[in-house]
Design a protein around this motif. Sequence first.
Motif, PDB file in Angstrom:
ATOM      1  N   ARG A   1       0.709  -1.367   0.215  1.00  0.00           N
ATOM      2  CA  ARG A   1       0.018  -0.070   0.094  1.00  0.00           C
ATOM      3  C   ARG A   1       0.883   1.240  -0.070  1.00  0.00           C
ATOM      4  N   ARG A   2       1.743   1.554  -0.958  1.00  0.00           N
ATOM      5  CA  ARG A   2       2.805   2.471  -0.913  1.00  0.00           C
ATOM      6  C   ARG A   2       1.990   3.435  -1.829  1.00  0.00           C
ATOM      7  N   LEU A   3       2.116   4.825  -1.389  1.00  0.00           N
ATOM      8  CA  LEU A   3       1.682   6.197  -2.341  1.00  0.00           C
ATOM      9  C   LEU A   3       2.791   7.062  -2.117  1.00  0.00           C
ATOM     10  N   PRO A   4       3.008   7.383  -3.258  1.00  0.00           N
ATOM     11  CA  PRO A   4       2.474   7.176  -4.580  1.00  0.00           C
ATOM     12  C   PRO A   4       3.328   5.941  -5.080  1.00  0.00           C
ATOM     13  N   PRO A   5       2.814   5.274  -6.246  1.00  0.00           N
ATOM     14  CA  PRO A   5       3.373   4.045  -6.779  1.00  0.00           C
ATOM     15  C   PRO A   5       5.044   4.392  -6.955  1.00  0.00           C
ATOM     16  N   ALA A   6       5.714   3.454  -6.507  1.00  0.00           N
ATOM     17  CA  ALA A   6       7.301   3.411  -6.659  1.00  0.00           C
ATOM     18  C   ALA A   6       7.531   3.535  -8.158  1.00  0.00           C
ATOM     19  N   ARG A   7       8.742   4.004  -8.495  1.00  0.00           N
ATOM     20  CA  ARG A   7       9.234   4.044  -9.769  1.00  0.00           C
ATOM     21  C   ARG A   7      10.561   3.369 -10.174  1.00  0.00           C
ATOM     22  N   ARG A   8      11.343   3.155  -9.057  1.00  0.00           N
ATOM     23  CA  ARG A   8      12.474   2.358  -9.055  1.00  0.00           C
ATOM     24  C   ARG A   8      12.459   1.112  -9.186  1.00  0.00           C
ATOM     25  N   THR A   9      13.341   0.343  -9.903  1.00  0.00           N
ATOM     26  CA  THR A   9      13.399  -1.230  -9.894  1.00  0.00           C
ATOM     27  C   THR A   9      13.521  -1.622  -8.490  1.00  0.00           C
TER      28      THR A   9
END
Length: 126
Positions: free
Chosen positions: A102-110
């Motif tokens: 339930r992380r906000l905002p969505p993560a962008r790193r691999t």
Amino acid sequence: VQLQASGGGLVQAGGSLRLSCAASGRTFSNYNMGWFRQAPGKERALVAAITWGGATTFYADSVKGRFTISRDNAKNRVYLQMNSLKPEDTAVYYCATDIEPRRLPPARRTDDYDYWGQGTLVTVSS
């Protein structure tokens, strides 16, 4: 946790494909999901992400307006609808699940994603 991606293939420019990723082994509905891609000689990069309930999405600039990410928590699946495909979309596509629930905002790193599918190859011919 196991992720199984499918739906890749060869398509002409302007065509469409729908990728699917089946997840098992974790409470799917608690985790954001992402679709990444990696072209030959390039780093793996986020294409699209969706939050655990589907309310929030993120798209890379290169695919905005052409790709749509969605999920069906009842089926433990996440999808990537790809329209108006271009030769530069050619890559191996991977689905992945976020490390944190339930992380906000969505993560962008691999590095923020811990489990990965095996990849499915998308080839767009000109």
